[in-house]
Design a protein around this motif. Structure first.
Motif, PDB file in Angstrom:
ATOM      1  N   GLY A 150       0.829  -1.197   0.000  1.00  0.00           N
ATOM      2  CA  GLY A 150       0.000   0.000   0.000  1.00  0.00           C
ATOM      3  C   GLY A 150       0.861   1.243   0.000  1.00  0.00           C
ATOM      4  N   THR A 151       0.205   2.396   0.084  1.00  0.00           N
ATOM      5  CA  THR A 151       0.945   3.653   0.109  1.00  0.00           C
ATOM      6  C   THR A 151       0.564   4.484   1.332  1.00  0.00           C
ATOM      7  OG1 THR A 151      -0.695   4.783  -1.273  1.00  0.00           O
ATOM      8  CG2 THR A 151       1.190   3.775  -2.399  1.00  0.00           C
ATOM      9  N   LEU A 152       1.499   5.284   1.755  1.00  0.00           N
ATOM     10  CA  LEU A 152       1.303   6.307   2.774  1.00  0.00           C
ATOM     11  C   LEU A 152       1.649   7.638   2.130  1.00  0.00           C
ATOM     12  CD1 LEU A 152       3.151   4.625   5.794  1.00  0.00           C
ATOM     13  CD2 LEU A 152       0.693   5.097   5.659  1.00  0.00           C
ATOM     14  N   THR A 153       0.941   8.690   2.504  1.00  0.00           N
ATOM     15  CA  THR A 153       1.249  10.016   1.999  1.00  0.00           C
ATOM     16  C   THR A 153       1.832  10.837   3.134  1.00  0.00           C
ATOM     17  OG1 THR A 153      -0.563   9.882   0.416  1.00  0.00           O
ATOM     18  CG2 THR A 153       0.314  12.065   0.865  1.00  0.00           C
ATOM     19  N   ALA A 154       3.019  11.382   2.917  1.00  0.00           N
ATOM     20  CA  ALA A 154       3.688  12.206   3.917  1.00  0.00           C
ATOM     21  C   ALA A 154       3.546  13.673   3.538  1.00  0.00           C
ATOM     22  CB  ALA A 154       5.163  11.834   4.018  1.00  0.00           C
ATOM     23  N   THR A 155       3.124  14.484   4.495  1.00  0.00           N
ATOM     24  CA  THR A 155       3.005  15.928   4.319  1.00  0.00           C
ATOM     25  C   THR A 155       3.536  16.592   5.583  1.00  0.00           C
ATOM     26  OG1 THR A 155       0.753  15.893   5.220  1.00  0.00           O
ATOM     27  CG2 THR A 155       0.960  15.780   2.808  1.00  0.00           C
ATOM     28  N   VAL A 156       3.637  17.903   5.530  1.00  0.00           N
ATOM     29  CA  VAL A 156       4.001  18.661   6.727  1.00  0.00           C
ATOM     30  C   VAL A 156       2.772  19.462   7.136  1.00  0.00           C
ATOM     31  CG1 VAL A 156       5.500  20.443   7.706  1.00  0.00           C
ATOM     32  CG2 VAL A 156       6.431  18.784   6.080  1.00  0.00           C
ATOM     33  N   VAL A 157       2.316  19.246   8.373  1.00  0.00           N
ATOM     34  CA  VAL A 157       1.166  19.953   8.920  1.00  0.00           C
ATOM     35  C   VAL A 157       1.618  20.641  10.205  1.00  0.00           C
ATOM     36  CG1 VAL A 157      -1.175  19.726   9.843  1.00  0.00           C
ATOM     37  CG2 VAL A 157      -0.449  18.271   7.942  1.00  0.00           C
ATOM     38  N   ASP A 158       1.502  21.951  10.227  1.00  0.00           N
ATOM     39  CA  ASP A 158       1.919  22.729  11.405  1.00  0.00           C
ATOM     40  C   ASP A 158       3.348  22.390  11.834  1.00  0.00           C
ATOM     41  OD1 ASP A 158      -0.593  23.996  11.511  1.00  0.00           O
ATOM     42  OD2 ASP A 158      -1.417  22.410  12.783  1.00  0.00           O
ATOM     43  N   GLY A 159       4.237  22.240  10.870  1.00  0.00           N
ATOM     44  CA  GLY A 159       5.640  21.996  11.157  1.00  0.00           C
ATOM     45  C   GLY A 159       6.009  20.570  11.523  1.00  0.00           C
ATOM     46  N   THR A 160       5.042  19.652  11.465  1.00  0.00           N
ATOM     47  CA  THR A 160       5.285  18.257  11.821  1.00  0.00           C
ATOM     48  C   THR A 160       4.945  17.358  10.640  1.00  0.00           C
ATOM     49  OG1 THR A 160       4.715  18.719  14.122  1.00  0.00           O
ATOM     50  CG2 THR A 160       4.661  16.419  13.443  1.00  0.00           C
ATOM     51  N   VAL A 161       5.810  16.383  10.369  1.00  0.00           N
ATOM     52  CA  VAL A 161       5.511  15.433   9.304  1.00  0.00           C
ATOM     53  C   VAL A 161       4.329  14.583   9.743  1.00  0.00           C
ATOM     54  CG1 VAL A 161       6.325  13.411   8.027  1.00  0.00           C
ATOM     55  CG2 VAL A 161       7.794  15.399   8.289  1.00  0.00           C
TER      56      VAL A 161
END
Length: 195
Positions: A150-161
């Motif tokens: 499967g896949t995971l999506t990594a983003t930065v939200v409020d300075g946290t991955v």
């Protein structure tokens, strides 16, 4: 866990296609603190030993270690890798209803538990700097293909991955770059789930 030949070939193919590309070059350290861990009481375990050994040395990963043993994944995660493990803390596992946790630890659920755990493993050594760079190069997100497929999506939200799973649930990275001889561990605050 003793993988079937197909599963082993799939894992090896995933490593060859995705993970090694991320490991072949040392990215410059970006001028961002996006991967800085959130405030936490966790202490970074020793950097020597395999992923399993390092996890065993940190009491915040005791539930994860028990799950890895129940899923028969110790041999795999003690293997050469390299692996990047998004390791749920004990507090992350506590968010799952106790009845569900107990059920998943039963021998009859070994395959389901293995699928959940391998969804937290990405082939290759993806440290915080490399992941941050992938997110920046992806225009704010990076898609990570897991050993589970499967896949995971990594983003930065409020300075946290933040990782987003297949169902749209999110998990924050609370500790980064725990080194192991066969990879790296990033602690997360919520168990992510595959489809």
């Amino acid at each position: 866990m003793k993988f079937t030949r197909t599963r082993t070939l799939t894992a090896v193919s995933a490593v060859a296609l995705l993970g090694l590309a991320a490991c072949n070059s040392e990215p410059a350290t970006p001028e961002t603190d996006a991967m800085e861990p959130a405030a936490t009481d966790m202490t970074t375990p020793a950097a020597d030993g395999t992923i399993v050994t390092v996890a065993q040395g940190n009491s915040d990963f005791s539930t994860l270690v028990s799950a890895v043993q129940a899923a028969d994944l110790v041999e795999t995660l003690n293997g050469p890798g390299p692996f990047t493990v998004f390791a749920p803390t004990n507090a992350a596992f506590d968010k799952i209803p106790a009845e569900t946790r107990t059920s998943l630890m039963e021998p009859a659920q070994k395959e389901a538990l293995s699928g959940i755990l391998t969804y937290h493993v990405v082939p290759g050594r993806v440290d915080a700097a490399a992941l941050t760079q992938q997110i920046e190069q992806g225009g704010g997100s990076a898609t990570l293909t897991t050993v589970q497929g499967g896949t995971l999506t990594a983003t930065v939200v409020d300075g946290t991955v933040t990782l987003t799973d297949a169902a749209g649930n999110t998990s924050k990275v609370v500790m980064t770059d725990v080194a192991a001889s066969n990879g790296v561990i990033h602690a997360i605050d919520t168990v992510v789930m595959p489809n």
